[in-house]
Design an enzyme around this catalytic site. Structure first.
Site, PDB file in Angstrom:
ATOM      1  CB  THR A 144       5.115 -10.467   4.965  1.00 30.40           C
ATOM      2  OG1 THR A 144       6.206  -9.690   5.976  1.00 30.40           O
ATOM      3  CG2 THR A 144       4.838 -11.750   5.726  1.00 30.40           C
ATOM      4  CG  ASP A 145      10.314  -8.122   5.099  1.00 29.93           C
ATOM      5  OD1 ASP A 145       9.496  -8.531   6.104  1.00 29.93           O
ATOM      6  OD2 ASP A 145      11.274  -7.172   5.238  1.00 29.93           O
ATOM      7  CD  GLU A 146       7.435  -9.466  10.197  1.00 31.89           C
ATOM      8  OE1 GLU A 146       6.669 -10.678  10.882  1.00 31.89           O
ATOM      9  OE2 GLU A 146       7.001  -8.228  10.320  1.00 31.89           O
ATOM     10  CE1 TYR A 176       1.409 -11.339   9.272  1.00 32.68           C
ATOM     11  CE2 TYR A 176       3.446 -10.823   9.438  1.00 32.68           C
ATOM     12  CZ  TYR A 176       2.233 -10.500   8.559  1.00 32.68           C
ATOM     13  OH  TYR A 176       2.485  -9.938   7.523  1.00 32.68           O
ATOM     14  CE  LYS A 182       0.953 -12.834   4.680  1.00 34.68           C
ATOM     15  NZ  LYS A 182      -0.482 -12.391   3.982  1.00 34.68           N
TER      16      LYS A 182
HETATM   17  P1  NAD Z   1      -4.377  -4.844   7.859  1.00 33.64           P
HETATM   18  O1  NAD Z   1      -4.391  -5.454   9.336  1.00 33.64           O
HETATM   19  O2  NAD Z   1      -4.280  -3.262   7.835  1.00 33.64           O
HETATM   20  O3  NAD Z   1      -5.647  -5.102   7.173  1.00 33.64           O
HETATM   21  C1  NAD Z   1      -6.145  -6.456   6.976  1.00 33.64           C
HETATM   22  C2  NAD Z   1      -7.622  -6.383   6.280  1.00 33.64           C
HETATM   23  O4  NAD Z   1      -7.976  -7.752   6.288  1.00 33.64           O
HETATM   24  C3  NAD Z   1      -8.747  -5.919   7.202  1.00 33.64           C
HETATM   25  O5  NAD Z   1      -9.490  -4.914   6.342  1.00 33.64           O
HETATM   26  C4  NAD Z   1      -9.518  -6.875   7.687  1.00 33.64           C
HETATM   27  O6  NAD Z   1     -10.780  -6.607   7.947  1.00 33.64           O
HETATM   28  C5  NAD Z   1      -9.227  -7.849   6.624  1.00 33.64           C
HETATM   29  N1  NAD Z   1      -9.574  -9.281   7.055  1.00 33.64           N
HETATM   30  C6  NAD Z   1      -9.068  -9.874   8.173  1.00 33.64           C
HETATM   31  N2  NAD Z   1      -9.590 -10.876   8.316  1.00 33.64           N
HETATM   32  C7  NAD Z   1     -10.408 -11.180   7.247  1.00 33.64           C
HETATM   33  C8  NAD Z   1     -11.157 -12.521   6.792  1.00 33.64           C
HETATM   34  N3  NAD Z   1     -11.285 -13.707   7.249  1.00 33.64           N
HETATM   35  N4  NAD Z   1     -12.048 -12.343   5.584  1.00 33.64           N
HETATM   36  C9  NAD Z   1     -12.094 -11.077   5.008  1.00 33.64           C
HETATM   37  N5  NAD Z   1     -11.104 -10.093   5.201  1.00 33.64           N
HETATM   38  C10 NAD Z   1     -10.327 -10.097   6.431  1.00 33.64           C
HETATM   39  O7  NAD Z   1      -3.364  -5.467   7.133  1.00 33.64           O
HETATM   40  P2  NAD Z   1      -2.230  -4.541   6.087  1.00 33.64           P
HETATM   41  O8  NAD Z   1      -1.108  -4.010   6.773  1.00 33.64           O
HETATM   42  O9  NAD Z   1      -2.864  -3.560   5.236  1.00 33.64           O
HETATM   43  O10 NAD Z   1      -1.682  -5.883   5.572  1.00 33.64           O
HETATM   44  C11 NAD Z   1      -2.116  -6.398   4.162  1.00 33.64           C
HETATM   45  C12 NAD Z   1      -1.440  -7.586   3.546  1.00 33.64           C
HETATM   46  O11 NAD Z   1      -0.119  -7.441   3.252  1.00 33.64           O
HETATM   47  C13 NAD Z   1      -1.400  -8.760   4.743  1.00 33.64           C
HETATM   48  O12 NAD Z   1      -1.454 -10.094   4.069  1.00 33.64           O
HETATM   49  C14 NAD Z   1      -0.191  -8.660   4.987  1.00 33.64           C
HETATM   50  O13 NAD Z   1       0.437  -9.768   5.972  1.00 33.64           O
HETATM   51  C15 NAD Z   1       0.838  -8.093   4.074  1.00 33.64           C
HETATM   52  N6  NAD Z   1       1.932  -7.170   4.109  1.00 33.64           N
HETATM   53  C16 NAD Z   1       1.849  -6.280   5.359  1.00 33.64           C
HETATM   54  C17 NAD Z   1       2.866  -5.457   5.526  1.00 33.64           C
HETATM   55  C18 NAD Z   1       2.967  -4.152   6.370  1.00 33.64           C
HETATM   56  O14 NAD Z   1       3.885  -3.599   6.443  1.00 33.64           O
HETATM   57  N7  NAD Z   1       1.960  -3.633   6.716  1.00 33.64           N
HETATM   58  C19 NAD Z   1       4.136  -5.696   4.679  1.00 33.64           C
HETATM   59  C20 NAD Z   1       4.103  -6.732   3.764  1.00 33.64           C
HETATM   60  C21 NAD Z   1       3.310  -7.362   3.721  1.00 33.64           C
HETATM   61  O1  DAU Z   2       8.038  -6.753   7.467  1.00 39.56           O
HETATM   62  C1  DAU Z   2       6.698  -6.652   7.105  1.00 39.56           C
HETATM   63  C2  DAU Z   2       5.915  -6.917   8.248  1.00 39.56           C
HETATM   64  O2  DAU Z   2       5.971  -5.453   8.679  1.00 39.56           O
HETATM   65  C3  DAU Z   2       4.396  -7.109   7.653  1.00 39.56           C
HETATM   66  O3  DAU Z   2       4.337  -8.458   7.297  1.00 39.56           O
HETATM   67  C4  DAU Z   2       3.535  -6.911   9.196  1.00 39.56           C
HETATM   68  O4  DAU Z   2       2.237  -7.361   8.828  1.00 39.56           O
HETATM   69  C5  DAU Z   2       3.759  -5.556   9.805  1.00 39.56           C
HETATM   70  O5  DAU Z   2       3.087  -5.530  10.808  1.00 39.56           O
HETATM   71  C6  DAU Z   2       5.231  -5.426   9.979  1.00 39.56           C
HETATM   72  O6  DAU Z   2       5.791  -6.074  11.138  1.00 39.56           O
HETATM   73  P1  DAU Z   2       6.818  -5.620  12.329  1.00 39.56           P
HETATM   74  O7  DAU Z   2       6.530  -6.386  13.418  1.00 39.56           O
HETATM   75  O8  DAU Z   2       8.268  -5.399  11.602  1.00 39.56           O
HETATM   76  O9  DAU Z   2       6.045  -4.041  12.572  1.00 39.56           O
HETATM   77  P2  DAU Z   2       5.696  -3.291  13.838  1.00 39.56           P
HETATM   78  O10 DAU Z   2       5.034  -2.026  13.256  1.00 39.56           O
HETATM   79  O11 DAU Z   2       4.720  -4.078  14.642  1.00 39.56           O
HETATM   80  O12 DAU Z   2       7.026  -3.236  14.617  1.00 39.56           O
HETATM   81  C7  DAU Z   2       8.208  -2.424  13.700  1.00 39.56           C
HETATM   82  C8  DAU Z   2       9.384  -2.610  14.614  1.00 39.56           C
HETATM   83  O13 DAU Z   2       9.169  -1.620  15.728  1.00 39.56           O
HETATM   84  C9  DAU Z   2       9.817  -3.501  15.500  1.00 39.56           C
HETATM   85  O14 DAU Z   2      11.125  -4.032  15.617  1.00 39.56           O
HETATM   86  C10 DAU Z   2       8.920  -3.727  16.705  1.00 39.56           C
HETATM   87  C11 DAU Z   2       9.041  -2.153  17.228  1.00 39.56           C
HETATM   88  N1  DAU Z   2       7.846  -1.632  18.095  1.00 39.56           N
HETATM   89  C12 DAU Z   2       6.853  -1.684  17.425  1.00 39.56           C
HETATM   90  C13 DAU Z   2       5.647  -1.246  18.156  1.00 39.56           C
HETATM   91  C14 DAU Z   2       4.285  -1.502  17.759  1.00 39.56           C
HETATM   92  C15 DAU Z   2       8.478  -0.998  19.078  1.00 39.56           C
HETATM   93  O15 DAU Z   2       9.342  -0.857  19.405  1.00 39.56           O
HETATM   94  N2  DAU Z   2       7.059  -0.454  19.778  1.00 39.56           N
HETATM   95  C16 DAU Z   2       5.996  -0.649  19.421  1.00 39.56           C
HETATM   96  O16 DAU Z   2       5.093  -0.118  20.225  1.00 39.56           O
END
Ligand code: NAD
Ligand code: DAU
Length: 340
Positions: free
Chosen positions: A126-128, A151, A155
């Site tokens: 992730t970019d985080e 988190y 990562k």
């Molecule tokens: P998500 O939370 O929707 O899904 C995570 C999945 O992993 C779930 O199906 C969960 O059951 C499974 N899981 C969790 N713990 C596990 C374990 N111990 N063994 C097997 N399976 C397990 O997450 P997402 O948003 O789909 O993110 C997927 C990946 O992409 C993550 O690695 C996250 O860090 C990365 N990522 C997410 C975003 C975003 O915006 N959502 C952006 C950049 C990177």
């Molecule tokens: O940048 C990539 C990341 O983006 C991934 O690695 C993470 O898995 C994914 O959860 C996401 O992280 P963020 O913290 O950026 O996403 P989130 O949707 O939780 O929040 C986006 C922005 O919105 C952040 O500035 C917090 C704000 N927010 C979020 C929620 C859930 C609110 O203001 N209110 C809310 O209820």
């Protein structure tokens, strides 16, 4: 045939990846290992349940015995590790499971990949991991790691471990660091689905702080096209940033959702700020564009409407989620933790 272990394939991005690959290719056999945490949902994979090139296994990436058995039985030569605890707010409430899954789990997979001599290991990061930007500038692959939440620090730890396996053992590891995804099947704890669902239910829209934090949004299919490319064509030992140059602040997004759904801005409710809240993320994706000829295909203004329509048309999917354990999570987070 490429025998590919996808972990976390029942979550948001992983399930979109599996649906995309099985729809478009017949040279990949996918074993999906997912222990179905609150975020894992087999409903996301209905379309490929019976596909000849698909096998689901319910299990934990931290289980060395199970992971070894899978590598041996299915002759796994490729790994894409999506499995993670992924929500920043949950990591603020309790971090242990984040380090268990995201760090120890990744270690178990890397060790097995080494023993079974896999051809490719893609770590989905992730970019985080880069921390937070001021008003100017972009994250490049050489931006120093500076994660701010439990988190993102878990990562970043996994990234460093994966790169060390490349350096020490020559394991062909590649890493993607993508910005914020949106699209179908995203769990409603994340900003965009939460705001869509609350708007549809005429519930308050909880905005952290001043609502001016910026994220760089990418449609999940564009991320998965990038993941596919990096998995097969990326240079081992390298990191690839992925982003679509679509910076938006939170309030802009929320107002756009309200306007598309014809709802009042009076639903917006300002809350306490997220502890350690990163101000801005923005990605420089030049490397993947120049080296692998990737470019995003979806524009935010179109794909956000498609996403809102998806939630409108798939009410049973999210109603099922928000009527379960999610209610306790929501109360705890929004009626206690973030309440002024
Ligand atoms: P998500 O939370 O929707 O899904 C995570 C999945 O992993 C779930 O199906 C969960 O059951 C499974 N899981 C969790 N713990 C596990 C374990 N111990 N063994 C097997 N399976 C397990 O997450 P997402 O948003 O789909 O993110 C997927 C990946 O992409 C993550 O690695 C996250 O860090 C990365 N990522 C997410 C975003 C975003 O915006 N959502 C952006 C950049 C990177
Ligand atoms: O940048 C990539 C990341 O983006 C991934 O690695 C993470 O898995 C994914 O959860 C996401 O992280 P963020 O913290 O950026 O996403 P989130 O949707 O939780 O929040 C986006 C922005 O919105 C952040 O500035 C917090 C704000 N927010 C979020 C929620 C859930 C609110 O203001 N209110 C809310 O209820």
């Amino acid at each position: 045939m490429k025998n590919l272990l996808v972990t976390g394939g029942a979550g948001f991005i992983g399930s979109n990846f599996i649906n995309y690959i099985l729809k478009n290719r017949d040279d990949v056999f996918i074993v999906n290992l997912d222990n179905l945490t609150y975020a894992g949902n087999l409903e996301n994979l209905k379309a490929c349940e019976l596909h000849k090139n698909y096998k689901f296994i319910k299990g934990d990436i931290c289980s060395r015995e199970l992971v070894d058995e899978i590598f041996g039985k299915y002759n796994i030569k490729h790994v894409i590790n999506f499995a993670a605890e992924s929500h920043v707010d949950r990591s603020i409430l309790g971090s242990e499971i984040f380090f268990t899954t995201n760090v120890i789990g990744t270690n178990v997979l890397l060790e097995a990949a080494r023993r079974y001599e896999v051809e490719r290991f893609l770590q989905i990061s992730t970019d985080e991991v880069y921390g937070s930007l001021g008003p100017e500038g972009l994250f490049t692959e050489s931006t120093p790691l500076s994660p701010n939440s439990p988190y993102s620090s878990s990562k970043a730890s996994a990234d460093l471990m994966a790169l060390s396996f490349h350096h020490t053992y020559g394991l062909p590891v590649v890493i993607t660091r993508c910005s914020n995804n949106y699209g179908p099947y995203q769990f409603p704890e994340k900003l965009i689905p939460l705001m869509i669902i609350n708007s549809l239910n005429d519930k308050k829209l909880p905005v952290y702080g001043d609502g001016l934090n910026v994220r760089d949004w990418i449609y999940v299919v564009d991320h998965n096209r990038a993941a596919e490319l990096v998995w097969e064509k990326g240079t081992p030992g390298e990191v690839y940033n992925v982003g679509a140059e679509q910076e938006m602040n939170n309030i802009e997004i929320i107002k756009l959702i309200l306007s598309y759904l014809g709802k009042s801005e009076k639903l917006i409710e300002y809350m306490k700020d997220r502890p350690g809240h990163d101000r801005r993320y923005a990605i420089d994706a030049s490397r993947i564009k120049n080296e692998l000829a990737w470019k995003p295909e979806y524009k935010f203004e179109d794909a956000i409407k498609e996403t809102i329509d998806w939630y409108l048309n798939n009410k049973p999917w999210w109603e099922n989620i928000i009527s379960g354990d999610y209610r306790d999570y929501y109360r705890n987070m929004y009626e206690k933790f973030y309440k002024h």
